[in-house]
Design a protein around this motif. Sequence first.
Motif, PDB file in Angstrom:
ATOM      1  N   SER A  18       0.817  -1.217   0.000  1.00  0.00           N
ATOM      2  CA  SER A  18       0.000   0.000   0.000  1.00  0.00           C
ATOM      3  C   SER A  18       0.848   1.263   0.000  1.00  0.00           C
ATOM      4  O   SER A  18       0.420   2.302  -0.513  1.00  0.00           O
ATOM      5  CB  SER A  18      -0.967  -0.003   1.189  1.00  0.00           C
ATOM      6  OG  SER A  18      -0.268  -0.190   2.399  1.00  0.00           O
ATOM      7  N   GLY A  19       2.066   1.205   0.554  1.00  0.00           N
ATOM      8  CA  GLY A  19       2.939   2.375   0.553  1.00  0.00           C
ATOM      9  C   GLY A  19       3.272   2.816  -0.861  1.00  0.00           C
ATOM     10  O   GLY A  19       3.195   4.004  -1.196  1.00  0.00           O
ATOM     11  N   LYS A  20       3.634   1.863  -1.709  1.00  0.00           N
ATOM     12  CA  LYS A  20       3.954   2.198  -3.096  1.00  0.00           C
ATOM     13  C   LYS A  20       2.706   2.651  -3.844  1.00  0.00           C
ATOM     14  O   LYS A  20       2.755   3.576  -4.655  1.00  0.00           O
ATOM     15  CB  LYS A  20       4.581   0.998  -3.806  1.00  0.00           C
ATOM     16  CG  LYS A  20       4.970   1.318  -5.254  1.00  0.00           C
ATOM     17  CD  LYS A  20       5.635   0.159  -5.965  1.00  0.00           C
ATOM     18  CE  LYS A  20       5.985   0.542  -7.397  1.00  0.00           C
ATOM     19  NZ  LYS A  20       6.611  -0.586  -8.137  1.00  0.00           N
ATOM     20  N   THR A  21       1.573   2.007  -3.579  1.00  0.00           N
ATOM     21  CA  THR A  21       0.331   2.387  -4.254  1.00  0.00           C
ATOM     22  C   THR A  21      -0.063   3.816  -3.902  1.00  0.00           C
ATOM     23  O   THR A  21      -0.506   4.586  -4.758  1.00  0.00           O
ATOM     24  CB  THR A  21      -0.816   1.433  -3.876  1.00  0.00           C
ATOM     25  OG1 THR A  21      -0.359   0.096  -3.970  1.00  0.00           O
ATOM     26  CG2 THR A  21      -2.002   1.602  -4.798  1.00  0.00           C
ATOM     27  N   ILE A  22       0.109   4.192  -2.628  1.00  0.00           N
ATOM     28  CA  ILE A  22      -0.194   5.562  -2.203  1.00  0.00           C
ATOM     29  C   ILE A  22       0.714   6.551  -2.927  1.00  0.00           C
ATOM     30  O   ILE A  22       0.274   7.618  -3.371  1.00  0.00           O
ATOM     31  CB  ILE A  22      -0.035   5.693  -0.666  1.00  0.00           C
ATOM     32  CG1 ILE A  22      -1.156   4.934   0.051  1.00  0.00           C
ATOM     33  CG2 ILE A  22      -0.046   7.163  -0.253  1.00  0.00           C
ATOM     34  CD1 ILE A  22      -0.981   4.847   1.550  1.00  0.00           C
ATOM     35  N   SER A  23       1.995   6.205  -3.080  1.00  0.00           N
ATOM     36  CA  SER A  23       2.930   7.109  -3.748  1.00  0.00           C
ATOM     37  C   SER A  23       2.574   7.288  -5.223  1.00  0.00           C
ATOM     38  O   SER A  23       2.856   8.333  -5.816  1.00  0.00           O
ATOM     39  CB  SER A  23       4.365   6.574  -3.625  1.00  0.00           C
ATOM     40  OG  SER A  23       4.552   5.413  -4.411  1.00  0.00           O
ATOM     41  N   LEU A  24       1.946   6.285  -5.829  1.00  0.00           N
ATOM     42  CA  LEU A  24       1.563   6.373  -7.237  1.00  0.00           C
ATOM     43  C   LEU A  24       0.238   7.091  -7.442  1.00  0.00           C
ATOM     44  O   LEU A  24       0.081   7.879  -8.374  1.00  0.00           O
ATOM     45  CB  LEU A  24       1.455   4.964  -7.838  1.00  0.00           C
ATOM     46  CG  LEU A  24       2.753   4.161  -8.000  1.00  0.00           C
ATOM     47  CD1 LEU A  24       2.426   2.726  -8.389  1.00  0.00           C
ATOM     48  CD2 LEU A  24       3.641   4.808  -9.053  1.00  0.00           C
TER      49      LEU A  24
END
Length: 468
Positions: free
Chosen positions: A42-48
Amino acid sequence: MTEQKINSPAVGDGDLKRSLSNRHLQLIAIGGAIGTGLFMGSGKTISLAGPSILFIYMIIGFMVFLVMRALGELLLSNFNYKSFIDFSTDLIGPWAGYFVGWTYWLCWITIGIADLSAIIYYLQFFNGGVSFSPLEGVLISVASILFITCLNLATVKLFGEMEFWFAMVKIVAIIVLIAVGGWMIFTGFTSTAGEVASFGHLWSHGGMFPTGFTGFLAGFQIAIFAFVGVELVGTTAAETKDPEKNLPKAVNSIPIRIIIFYVLALVIVMSVTPWNKIDPSISPFVNLFSQAGIAAAAIIMNFVVLSSVMSSMNSGVFSTSRMLFGLSRENQAPDALGKLNKRAVPANALYFSTVCLLLGAALQYFVPNTVLAFTLATTLSTILFICVWLMIIWSYVVYYRTRPELHAKSTFKLPGGLFTCAVVVVFFIGTIGILALEEDTRKALMVSPIWFIILIIGYFGFYKPRNK
């Protein structure tokens, strides 16, 4: 599969036993919906995607729920359907059962490899943040695989009990996170980074779609991976007591789980820390407690995340062994994989999956970058899971058209029938196209056809001759 067997849920001596209770099934279903993709991805998804991740999870969750409704109606239409293999073989043809079974098996093998990357990544927290050497990574992977294999060699009831507690840990952790985060928001808590917790962070840093439509689309890859495993409830149906009552309960609770465990949890996370200040390489769940200055809580959350990964591996090994067992019973895999031990566990199938996972552990040596290895493995598994979900919908379409009498008397129908099927198919095919937008996901997309070539060779080269 003959129609006179439809209402007979009994099992023979050589079949899997119905040892899982409603308590086990409900928590397995919840555990399948809360996995490594949520905690780590979810961290990477939030950054995208920024706050638009909330819409992404709701859209994907709704589509997966529709697939599960189709799956539930199919499984309850004939109690001799123990898994996807059975109804796809019966409704579409032997090749479909072969494709679904082996593809689903590889899905969980790739997830197992991704989980190994996640285990190594999170253990670095307890190693002072220092990366492990490739050899240390391999040793950690081997130890994890052997531990999970031993758990699965016991009775299926023990598997259910272990998964029950694994899931319970995840549920309690997310509820505590929501409670602590809510307290931080309503008290105007100032984090160690100087940010005041507020719901306003959701729209005050570029709006709900700060990275535009392209960023919104890019968020789908990892977000979809967060949902893989939710169909595990269908895999366990053959070993569940009173499936007519318990399976619908488990499926119908999916939307509530998505709202609580995905949407609400991420609303809290992005309200405590603005989306553009969340490190994509750190779990936002761990980061929330770190921002609060609660070091002990961050340590505990890391243990929770590790237990989540172990839960995912536990479910994966269980699924792969049951898929191989089903394939063997359909003469689509070696006969030895269809043998049960005295505890009614398909031990040979379990050993085969374990060996494949051990080979996958070598990835930790050749690709020591755990985040890259995780992304490659999750993308490949996402593509394969979408193929399995599409085959479930295809099976439903055939069932709807050729078994209208079973559909008519079904008490657990897919809402919308064929129209719903069309919407789901268009959505998931479009999602595969989205994977081509990002360079790291494009690599796995380009590699995936190799698996389908292997399947074609296996089917016509090995399976066909066995049935002449």
